[in-house]
Design a protein around this motif. Structure first.
Motif, PDB file in Angstrom:
ATOM      1  N   VAL A   1       1.213  -0.948  -0.314  1.00 56.43           N
ATOM      2  CA  VAL A   1       0.119  -0.229   0.171  1.00 56.43           C
ATOM      3  C   VAL A   1       0.882   1.348  -0.265  1.00 56.43           C
ATOM      4  O   VAL A   1       0.735   2.415  -0.676  1.00 56.43           O
ATOM      5  N   LEU A   2       2.019   1.438   0.479  1.00 54.98           N
ATOM      6  CA  LEU A   2       2.798   2.652   0.858  1.00 54.98           C
ATOM      7  C   LEU A   2       3.854   2.564  -0.044  1.00 54.98           C
ATOM      8  O   LEU A   2       4.520   3.443  -0.074  1.00 54.98           O
ATOM      9  N   GLY A   3       4.315   1.582  -0.412  1.00 50.70           N
ATOM     10  CA  GLY A   3       5.510   1.350  -1.040  1.00 50.70           C
ATOM     11  C   GLY A   3       6.452   1.674  -0.935  1.00 50.70           C
ATOM     12  O   GLY A   3       7.422   2.046  -1.522  1.00 50.70           O
ATOM     13  N   ARG A   4       6.795   1.146   0.442  1.00 51.00           N
ATOM     14  CA  ARG A   4       7.733   1.225   1.230  1.00 51.00           C
ATOM     15  C   ARG A   4       7.996   0.055   2.503  1.00 51.00           C
ATOM     16  O   ARG A   4       6.333   0.166   2.558  1.00 51.00           O
ATOM     17  N   PRO A   5       8.836  -0.657   2.719  1.00 53.39           N
ATOM     18  CA  PRO A   5       9.188  -1.356   3.868  1.00 53.39           C
ATOM     19  C   PRO A   5       8.005  -0.671   4.538  1.00 53.39           C
ATOM     20  O   PRO A   5       9.082   0.220   5.490  1.00 53.39           O
ATOM     21  N   ALA A   6       7.584  -1.723   5.698  1.00 53.23           N
ATOM     22  CA  ALA A   6       7.172  -1.182   7.388  1.00 53.23           C
ATOM     23  C   ALA A   6       8.689  -1.168   8.654  1.00 53.23           C
ATOM     24  O   ALA A   6       9.200  -1.545   7.631  1.00 53.23           O
ATOM     25  N   ARG A   7       7.888  -0.455   9.310  1.00 54.04           N
ATOM     26  CA  ARG A   7       9.058   0.148  10.224  1.00 54.04           C
ATOM     27  C   ARG A   7       9.051  -0.047  11.133  1.00 54.04           C
ATOM     28  O   ARG A   7       8.461  -1.411  11.581  1.00 54.04           O
ATOM     29  N   SER A   8      10.681  -0.899  10.965  1.00 54.22           N
ATOM     30  CA  SER A   8      11.285  -1.931  12.553  1.00 54.22           C
ATOM     31  C   SER A   8      10.742  -1.327  13.272  1.00 54.22           C
ATOM     32  O   SER A   8      10.156  -0.400  14.088  1.00 54.22           O
ATOM     33  N   PHE A   9      11.039  -2.842  14.514  1.00 56.85           N
ATOM     34  CA  PHE A   9      10.896  -2.325  16.507  1.00 56.85           C
ATOM     35  C   PHE A   9      11.885  -1.424  16.163  1.00 56.85           C
ATOM     36  O   PHE A   9      11.418  -0.036  17.498  1.00 56.85           O
ATOM     37  N   ALA A  10      12.653  -1.448  16.368  1.00 60.06           N
ATOM     38  CA  ALA A  10      14.091  -0.548  16.353  1.00 60.06           C
ATOM     39  C   ALA A  10      13.890   0.584  16.309  1.00 60.06           C
ATOM     40  O   ALA A  10      13.914   1.581  16.905  1.00 60.06           O
ATOM     41  N   GLU A  11      13.233   1.306  14.666  1.00 62.28           N
ATOM     42  CA  GLU A  11      12.495   2.227  14.316  1.00 62.28           C
ATOM     43  C   GLU A  11      11.614   2.531  15.493  1.00 62.28           C
ATOM     44  O   GLU A  11      12.148   3.672  15.770  1.00 62.28           O
ATOM     45  N   TRP A  12      11.068   2.289  15.829  1.00 62.11           N
ATOM     46  CA  TRP A  12       9.714   2.874  16.814  1.00 62.11           C
ATOM     47  C   TRP A  12      10.401   2.866  17.839  1.00 62.11           C
ATOM     48  O   TRP A  12       9.969   4.460  18.511  1.00 62.11           O
ATOM     49  N   ALA A  13      11.669   1.742  18.305  1.00 63.31           N
ATOM     50  CA  ALA A  13      11.960   2.501  19.836  1.00 63.31           C
ATOM     51  C   ALA A  13      12.952   3.844  19.586  1.00 63.31           C
ATOM     52  O   ALA A  13      12.438   4.909  20.845  1.00 63.31           O
ATOM     53  N   GLY A  14      13.294   3.938  18.590  1.00 57.82           N
ATOM     54  CA  GLY A  14      14.380   4.931  18.453  1.00 57.82           C
ATOM     55  C   GLY A  14      13.738   6.189  18.493  1.00 57.82           C
ATOM     56  O   GLY A  14      13.638   7.717  19.109  1.00 57.82           O
ATOM     57  N   ARG A  15      12.474   6.170  18.197  1.00 56.28           N
ATOM     58  CA  ARG A  15      11.228   7.343  18.182  1.00 56.28           C
ATOM     59  C   ARG A  15      10.955   7.306  19.152  1.00 56.28           C
ATOM     60  O   ARG A  15      10.229   8.515  19.587  1.00 56.28           O
ATOM     61  N   SER A  16      10.334   6.963  20.233  1.00 58.04           N
ATOM     62  CA  SER A  16      10.040   6.755  21.127  1.00 58.04           C
ATOM     63  C   SER A  16      10.574   6.671  22.580  1.00 58.04           C
ATOM     64  O   SER A  16      10.394   6.539  23.618  1.00 58.04           O
ATOM     65  N   VAL A  17      11.953   6.469  22.161  1.00 58.88           N
ATOM     66  CA  VAL A  17      12.609   6.572  23.619  1.00 58.88           C
ATOM     67  C   VAL A  17      11.659   7.061  24.961  1.00 58.88           C
ATOM     68  O   VAL A  17      12.803   7.467  25.321  1.00 58.88           O
ATOM     69  N   GLY A  18      11.739   8.567  24.381  1.00 55.19           N
ATOM     70  CA  GLY A  18      11.683   9.486  25.395  1.00 55.19           C
ATOM     71  C   GLY A  18      11.270   8.589  26.608  1.00 55.19           C
ATOM     72  O   GLY A  18      10.419   9.212  27.927  1.00 55.19           O
ATOM     73  N   ALA A  19       9.869   7.830  25.935  1.00 53.84           N
ATOM     74  CA  ALA A  19       9.217   7.342  27.205  1.00 53.84           C
ATOM     75  C   ALA A  19       8.951   6.199  28.237  1.00 53.84           C
ATOM     76  O   ALA A  19       8.903   6.063  29.175  1.00 53.84           O
ATOM     77  N   PHE A  20      11.078   5.849  27.893  1.00 53.06           N
ATOM     78  CA  PHE A  20      11.489   5.364  28.829  1.00 53.06           C
ATOM     79  C   PHE A  20      12.244   5.232  29.183  1.00 53.06           C
ATOM     80  O   PHE A  20      13.095   5.536  30.454  1.00 53.06           O
ATOM     81  N   LYS A  21      12.490   6.791  29.505  1.00 52.99           N
ATOM     82  CA  LYS A  21      14.058   7.866  29.873  1.00 52.99           C
ATOM     83  C   LYS A  21      13.798   8.021  31.617  1.00 52.99           C
ATOM     84  O   LYS A  21      12.237   7.946  32.293  1.00 52.99           O
TER      85      LYS A  21
END
Length: 275
Positions: free
Chosen positions: A255-275
């Motif tokens: 649908v999007l023409g690109r690979p799905a994002r990995s968990f590691a990508e999500w973790a990097g984007r969401s790291v503030g929740a774990f600090k």
């Protein structure tokens, strides 16, 4: 106008943002919502799907609806047919339903999908598996003691980024060619709780210890916020998932023409929740 229900959730929030950035007029609907929860100038409406009359004003003038029902909707006697009657009466022709991968595997009943299919509306079904963002349940323990405690440490499932679900939904709501489609939405590869912990550790740049719970220990914790039958079926799926639940779907990329994002990508984007 596009109406988004569940607009303050993990999928609804990025979906509203994606639609607004694409130039669409949006009405964001949630049981608890204010102007602070939506992009500037976006219309918002407080309503619960269990009360279709309160939803009706949000539907006026809309062309499409993103339909997300909470876990409590059916448990509280919610009637999706009544909701869809209100949707059809407003003149909306297209509905995109956030369903679940479990419907396709037979682990969850198809009640919601059946109601949408019987509504006479144009429809698209989204069937995501587990969300990357389910890891936020570990945020308190990671912040407090840099630890993750979970069962089945080495059993991997292809969890999906809620932002990818939102982008697929935006395409289905805005573009032709999605009517009658059922999209199974997964991440690019299975990822286990131990691997998720390692990805969060890498994003933090600090050690995070993984502690594997027994099934009995996990069950006891889950009974604090889930009914017993749901706990047992969830543990069954997490501990011994079927081949269908382990399968990586190509639909996000299709649908999007690109690979799905990995968990590691999500973790990097969401790291503030774990600090």
């Amino acid at each position: 106008m596009i109406v988004v229900t569940g607009a303050t959730g993990n999928v609804g929030r990025p979906l509203v943002r994606a639609l607004v950035e694409a130039g669409e007029q949006v009405t964001a609907v949630s049981r608890r919502i204010s102007a602070r929860d939506v992009p500037a100038g976006t219309r918002h409406h407080q309503a619960d799907l269990t009360d279709p009359e309160r939803l009706a004003p949000a539907l006026d003038g809309a062309k499409a609806l993103f339909l997300l029902t909470s876990g409590e909707f059916l448990a509280s006697g919610g009637d999706l047919t009544a909701v869809l009657d209100a949707v059809r009466g407003s003149g909306i022709r297209r509905v995109v339903l956030l369903s679940s991968q479990g419907v396709g595997t037979g682990d969850h009943p198809p009640v919601l999908e059946d109601a949408v299919k019987a509504s006479g509306l144009e429809w698209t079904m989204l069937r995501p598996g587990g969300f990357h963002s389910n890891a936020l349940q570990w945020a308190d323990m990671i912040r407090a003691r840099r630890e993750v405690a979970a069962p089945f440490g080495d059993v991997g499932l292809p969890t999906v980024d809620p932002a990818d679900i939102a982008e697929v939904a935006a395409q289905a709501l805005r573009e032709p060619g999605h009517d009658g489609e059922v999209y199974e939405l997964t991440g690019p590869a299975p990822v286990s709780p131990r691997q998720q912990t390692a990805a969060i550790e890498a994003a933090l740049g600090e050690a995070v210890r993984f502690v594997e719970l027994t099934r009995a220990e996990a069950r006891e914790r889950m009974l604090g916020f889930m009914p017993e039958p749901v706990v047992e079926s969830t543990l069954d799926m997490l501990g011994a998932p079927s081949d269908a639940l382990r399968r990586v779907s190509p639909d996000v990329e299709r649908v999007l023409g690109r690979p799905a994002r990995s968990f590691a990508e999500w973790a990097g984007r969401s790291v503030g929740a774990f600090k």
